[in-house]
Motif scaffolding. Sequence first.
Motif: not given
Length: 196
Positions: A128, A148, A154-156, A159, A161-162
């Motif tokens: 993650t 995690c 969401t997003p973590k 992560s 994605a963040n």
Amino acid sequence: QERLAAETTEERAARLQQMSELQQERLAAETTEERAARLQQMSELQQERLAAETTEERVARLQRMSERQRERLAAETTDERAARLQHDQESHRGAQSDLPLFEQPAVRARMSKFHAYLAALESPRCTTYSEAFPGLQLRSQSTECLRCSRDKPTPKLYSIANNMDPGLVPPQLQVRQTSCFMSYCHTTSVILLFLV
């Protein structure tokens, strides 16, 4: 047992002398392999005995050893004391060296052992947040760390994605990071040597 209880002091002394002589003959006749096996067996028995003793037995054993040491020191003559102190000084002086601490053989051996320990450490990687370090706990049946796995939004939080993944370490910092790590390992191993 009745015979032992009925023996006189002279008979007991003679019996113990005979047993001592037989023991000395047996030890003198043993081969190198037999001696090594005997010493190994004695060491294992001693370890078993020490592992099985209770706290009270250990305290009593250490107390007896301390009393015997005190009696031995109190009974020694002035010449024996001088010889003992001289021997202690020579062995202490022999243990020290003119070499710097990190070049002394004993220190290098401990440093090597410490570096081997560090090299054997496994560093699991959390997928993650792309971080890996010794002691990182992954969830069972997963490649995600416990932190995690508990993170629900969401997003973590940590992560990719963040935008929390800094990516690869630039080459300029990799050299510095390695030298810092080696310096840390060297300093830590020296510190650990003094703690051991």
